[in-house]
Design a protein around this motif. Sequence first.
Motif, PDB file in Angstrom:
ATOM      1  N   GLN A   6      17.255  16.287   2.586  1.00  0.00           N
ATOM      2  CA  GLN A   6      16.878  15.003   3.163  1.00  0.00           C
ATOM      3  C   GLN A   6      16.724  13.915   2.112  1.00  0.00           C
ATOM      4  O   GLN A   6      16.674  12.725   2.452  1.00  0.00           O
ATOM      5  N   LEU A   7      16.623  14.315   0.843  1.00  0.00           N
ATOM      6  CA  LEU A   7      16.487  13.346  -0.246  1.00  0.00           C
ATOM      7  C   LEU A   7      17.811  13.040  -0.917  1.00  0.00           C
ATOM      8  O   LEU A   7      18.046  11.908  -1.365  1.00  0.00           O
ATOM      9  N   LEU A   8      18.682  14.049  -1.004  1.00  0.00           N
ATOM     10  CA  LEU A   8      19.955  13.848  -1.696  1.00  0.00           C
ATOM     11  C   LEU A   8      20.781  12.774  -0.989  1.00  0.00           C
ATOM     12  O   LEU A   8      20.920  12.774   0.232  1.00  0.00           O
ATOM     13  N   GLY A   9      21.322  11.858  -1.764  1.00  0.00           N
ATOM     14  CA  GLY A   9      22.152  10.787  -1.217  1.00  0.00           C
ATOM     15  C   GLY A   9      21.385   9.568  -0.767  1.00  0.00           C
ATOM     16  O   GLY A   9      21.992   8.551  -0.395  1.00  0.00           O
ATOM     17  N   ALA A  15      11.352  -1.916  -7.965  1.00  0.00           N
ATOM     18  CA  ALA A  15      10.173  -2.601  -7.437  1.00  0.00           C
ATOM     19  C   ALA A  15      10.524  -3.871  -6.689  1.00  0.00           C
ATOM     20  O   ALA A  15       9.756  -4.328  -5.818  1.00  0.00           O
ATOM     21  N   ASP A  16      11.670  -4.485  -6.990  1.00  0.00           N
ATOM     22  CA  ASP A  16      12.114  -5.698  -6.307  1.00  0.00           C
ATOM     23  C   ASP A  16      12.935  -5.402  -5.055  1.00  0.00           C
ATOM     24  O   ASP A  16      13.431  -6.330  -4.394  1.00  0.00           O
ATOM     25  N   GLY A  17      13.123  -4.117  -4.738  1.00  0.00           N
ATOM     26  CA  GLY A  17      13.917  -3.757  -3.581  1.00  0.00           C
ATOM     27  C   GLY A  17      15.403  -3.713  -3.836  1.00  0.00           C
ATOM     28  O   GLY A  17      16.195  -3.548  -2.903  1.00  0.00           O
ATOM     29  N   GLU A  18      15.798  -3.840  -5.092  1.00  0.00           N
ATOM     30  CA  GLU A  18      17.218  -3.809  -5.446  1.00  0.00           C
ATOM     31  C   GLU A  18      17.672  -2.362  -5.623  1.00  0.00           C
ATOM     32  O   GLU A  18      16.999  -1.553  -6.270  1.00  0.00           O
ATOM     33  N   LYS A  19      18.827  -2.036  -5.054  1.00  0.00           N
ATOM     34  CA  LYS A  19      19.349  -0.671  -5.166  1.00  0.00           C
ATOM     35  C   LYS A  19      19.884  -0.434  -6.568  1.00  0.00           C
ATOM     36  O   LYS A  19      20.713  -1.193  -7.074  1.00  0.00           O
ATOM     37  N   VAL A  20      19.389   0.644  -7.189  1.00  0.00           N
ATOM     38  CA  VAL A  20      19.830   0.978  -8.543  1.00  0.00           C
ATOM     39  C   VAL A  20      20.662   2.258  -8.571  1.00  0.00           C
ATOM     40  O   VAL A  20      21.185   2.632  -9.628  1.00  0.00           O
ATOM     41  N   PHE A  42      19.746  10.328 -10.530  1.00  0.00           N
ATOM     42  CA  PHE A  42      20.482   9.534  -9.556  1.00  0.00           C
ATOM     43  C   PHE A  42      21.725   8.951 -10.205  1.00  0.00           C
ATOM     44  O   PHE A  42      21.841   8.861 -11.433  1.00  0.00           O
ATOM     45  N   MET A  43      22.666   8.583  -9.348  1.00  0.00           N
ATOM     46  CA  MET A  43      23.899   7.957  -9.796  1.00  0.00           C
ATOM     47  C   MET A  43      23.724   6.447  -9.807  1.00  0.00           C
ATOM     48  O   MET A  43      23.493   5.831  -8.761  1.00  0.00           O
ATOM     49  N   GLY A  44      23.820   5.859 -10.998  1.00  0.00           N
ATOM     50  CA  GLY A  44      23.653   4.425 -11.133  1.00  0.00           C
ATOM     51  C   GLY A  44      24.957   3.682 -10.926  1.00  0.00           C
ATOM     52  O   GLY A  44      25.954   4.261 -10.461  1.00  0.00           O
ATOM     53  N   PRO A  45      24.975   2.416 -11.276  1.00  0.00           N
ATOM     54  CA  PRO A  45      26.201   1.621 -11.139  1.00  0.00           C
ATOM     55  C   PRO A  45      27.360   2.248 -11.906  1.00  0.00           C
ATOM     56  O   PRO A  45      27.193   2.752 -13.023  1.00  0.00           O
ATOM     57  N   GLY A  46      28.542   2.200 -11.292  1.00  0.00           N
ATOM     58  CA  GLY A  46      29.717   2.789 -11.931  1.00  0.00           C
ATOM     59  C   GLY A  46      29.637   4.292 -12.025  1.00  0.00           C
ATOM     60  O   GLY A  46      30.262   4.900 -12.893  1.00  0.00           O
ATOM     61  N   ARG A  47      28.817   4.919 -11.119  1.00  0.00           N
ATOM     62  CA  ARG A  47      28.622   6.379 -11.078  1.00  0.00           C
ATOM     63  C   ARG A  47      28.131   6.902 -12.417  1.00  0.00           C
ATOM     64  O   ARG A  47      28.515   7.975 -12.878  1.00  0.00           O
ATOM     65  N   THR A  48      27.239   6.150 -13.021  1.00  0.00           N
ATOM     66  CA  THR A  48      26.621   6.578 -14.279  1.00  0.00           C
ATOM     67  C   THR A  48      25.438   7.483 -13.967  1.00  0.00           C
ATOM     68  O   THR A  48      24.509   7.072 -13.245  1.00  0.00           O
ATOM     69  N   PRO A  49      25.416   8.747 -14.453  1.00  0.00           N
ATOM     70  CA  PRO A  49      24.272   9.633 -14.191  1.00  0.00           C
ATOM     71  C   PRO A  49      23.043   9.189 -14.972  1.00  0.00           C
ATOM     72  O   PRO A  49      23.108   8.948 -16.175  1.00  0.00           O
ATOM     73  N   ILE A  50      21.922   9.067 -14.280  1.00  0.00           N
ATOM     74  CA  ILE A  50      20.676   8.611 -14.885  1.00  0.00           C
ATOM     75  C   ILE A  50      19.566   9.589 -14.509  1.00  0.00           C
ATOM     76  O   ILE A  50      19.484  10.054 -13.369  1.00  0.00           O
ATOM     77  N   MET A  51      18.694   9.885 -15.469  1.00  0.00           N
ATOM     78  CA  MET A  51      17.540  10.734 -15.207  1.00  0.00           C
ATOM     79  C   MET A  51      16.283  10.032 -15.709  1.00  0.00           C
ATOM     80  O   MET A  51      16.252   9.534 -16.838  1.00  0.00           O
ATOM     81  N   ILE A  52      15.266  10.007 -14.843  1.00  0.00           N
ATOM     82  CA  ILE A  52      14.008   9.373 -15.212  1.00  0.00           C
ATOM     83  C   ILE A  52      12.843  10.276 -14.842  1.00  0.00           C
ATOM     84  O   ILE A  52      12.989  11.215 -14.047  1.00  0.00           O
ATOM     85  N   VAL A  70       8.829   0.166 -10.997  1.00  0.00           N
ATOM     86  CA  VAL A  70       9.227  -0.890 -11.923  1.00  0.00           C
ATOM     87  C   VAL A  70      10.598  -1.431 -11.533  1.00  0.00           C
ATOM     88  O   VAL A  70      11.304  -0.859 -10.700  1.00  0.00           O
ATOM     89  N   THR A  71      10.963  -2.511 -12.176  1.00  0.00           N
ATOM     90  CA  THR A  71      12.298  -3.060 -11.969  1.00  0.00           C
ATOM     91  C   THR A  71      13.306  -2.255 -12.783  1.00  0.00           C
ATOM     92  O   THR A  71      12.936  -1.492 -13.687  1.00  0.00           O
ATOM     93  N   SER A  72      14.573  -2.454 -12.473  1.00  0.00           N
ATOM     94  CA  SER A  72      15.627  -1.682 -13.134  1.00  0.00           C
ATOM     95  C   SER A  72      15.662  -1.909 -14.633  1.00  0.00           C
ATOM     96  O   SER A  72      16.026  -1.013 -15.400  1.00  0.00           O
ATOM     97  N   THR A  73      15.280  -3.101 -15.085  1.00  0.00           N
ATOM     98  CA  THR A  73      15.333  -3.405 -16.528  1.00  0.00           C
ATOM     99  C   THR A  73      14.242  -2.687 -17.307  1.00  0.00           C
ATOM    100  O   THR A  73      14.336  -2.559 -18.534  1.00  0.00           O
ATOM    101  N   ASP A  74      13.206  -2.203 -16.616  1.00  0.00           N
ATOM    102  CA  ASP A  74      12.097  -1.519 -17.303  1.00  0.00           C
ATOM    103  C   ASP A  74      12.243   0.002 -17.298  1.00  0.00           C
ATOM    104  O   ASP A  74      11.351   0.705 -17.779  1.00  0.00           O
TER     105      ASP A  74
END
Length: 624
Positions: A6-9, A15-20, A42-52, A70-74
């Motif tokens: 239910q979480l995958l995808g 924090a600003d509601g922007e999809k990252v 998660f898969m970021g822009p350009g299908r870049t794999p990101i782990m946080i 937080v926002t995407s820049t942080d």
Amino acid sequence: MIYLSQLLGNPVLDADGEKVGTVSDLGIATGEVFPRITSLAFMGPGRTPIMISWRKYVDTYDESEVRLKVTSTDLRFSYLQPDEVLLARDILNKQIVDTHGMRVVRVNDLKLSDTSSTQLRLLGAEVGARGLLRSLHPALERVALRLAKTFGHPLPEKIIAWSYMDLVERDLSNVKLSVSHKTLDDMHPADIADIIERLDPRLRGQVFAQLDDEQRAGAMAEFDDDAMAAELMGTMNETDASRILSEMDPDDAAELVSELDYDKAEKLLRLMGVQEQRAIRQLLGYRENTAGRIMTSEVATVAEDATVADAVEMLRGLDEDFESVRYVYLVDGERKLTGVVTLNALIVAAPETRLAELATADLVTASPEDDQEDVAEDIAKYNLLAMPVVNDEGRLLGIVTVDDALDVLEEEHAEDLRVAGGSADGEDSGHASTLIWLVRRNVWVVLWALGVVALALAVGGHLTLAETLTIAIPLAVALVLADDSISYVTNFFLENDPDDEDSPSMLGFTFKGVGMGVALAVLLALIVIALMNVIMSPAVPTAGLFEGSLGDALVTGGFAAAASIFVSFALTPVYLGVLRARDEANKETSGFTLSVVAMVMAVAVFTGAAIALAGPGGMVGSGF
């Protein structure tokens, strides 16, 4: 509660509601009883794999989205730690060992439990049909639940708690897990063997490698499939394999060695100690399926004039891995068996008591050439824990223990089930096994349909579809009786030993089979003729339905079925001969396979007879 599927995808929003990005995986720390979610992948822009970090950045989550603090820049990326694994990559759709239920299962989904507003923990693995349907689409699970409720058969979750799970499929070069096979180490060898047998072949060696020599030897002895044990032995280096053979009881080691090719077996035996090698070679000298082949030469013996104190001293001096002692056997100077003392009698007697006073001289013994099944049945009959095996001069060669007797009886029972057309596996493997059972029980329907097609192709040029189907009606009776002919054969095979003087002869069996075939064929022909007389009577409302060619077609089918039935029972001596020949060669024969062969033969005879009777100038349409 929430599931990984239910979480995958789901979208990941800052924090600003922007999809990252979109959720691709969750990381857990494996060292805990119920591991907490430590990372969000998660898969970021350009299908870049990101782990946080989950704890540091995740604010809220539900079945539709994951929102960050937080926002995407942080955001700051993190990396998988040595004690962490990814749920989707490393566990989902992988095999696991359920060390509580002692089985191997495949993970269809993972159930998560929220312990706080943001903290998630892995509760366990969903291994049932609901998890599989949910992973395909949640709507499928909802539909299945409604249908199950409608028919009164609830579809429960099948959750295995993480504390009962042990991973057996992982890439050790990339992920170092704190979850090891310590839980397997604590299991009984029979449970370990059962788990390894259920694993994919490519995984068996990985699990087997986690065990020490004693556990490997115990598991090897417990394998139901000797060929599988030999295959595992073949993958090991010769020194390790020889060492494991030395750890095994001689009878178990001899059984395993007999499955290896000659060169491999000789190399392993030569690497063993002299005593172990001699014991195994002695057992290999006896024919398969005899008492000599399954006996163990490790026997607790004392001189016939010894005392209780002498016997106790002898028992104390036995090696730790000596075969379990149930009796102490008395032998004379030529090692001839003169009596046996039970361990109970030994314990309660005074030390100075002579063993001859406690011994039972009227012994039930076996010859090394006796059939193993007869020996096992005698052990059960006389309630023995072990039966001594002696040669023609009465010298004690070894003993057949009750555990080996039980193995023999289980093997014979499984073989009888296979011959009788049943299943040797008593476990329910779910819907797949139900479907297979249904097909096996109703294979005659499939063959009947094939017979109809074959008949239609052969006579379709001058007969109508209605005439062809009418001819094929009695074929169903012929197929059912063909299956019954195999039941008759297998029952005779299981109940009568050809070496027994009181067993009916093959000639008598042949006459009885042919007689049954004639009787049933004539009976069917008479029933069809009588049926035609009844339904063609003017008093019957449906008489017109079978007037003319359809009536001729039904009679044609009845005569063709009669011929088929006669051939089915006339061939019973052939089927019995096949069963006995394969049994003599120590080969298994499936009763289901024999049934299919008999029914295919019945279809062939029926089709041939029907074509001959219904062909051009034949019975149908000729006004018979």
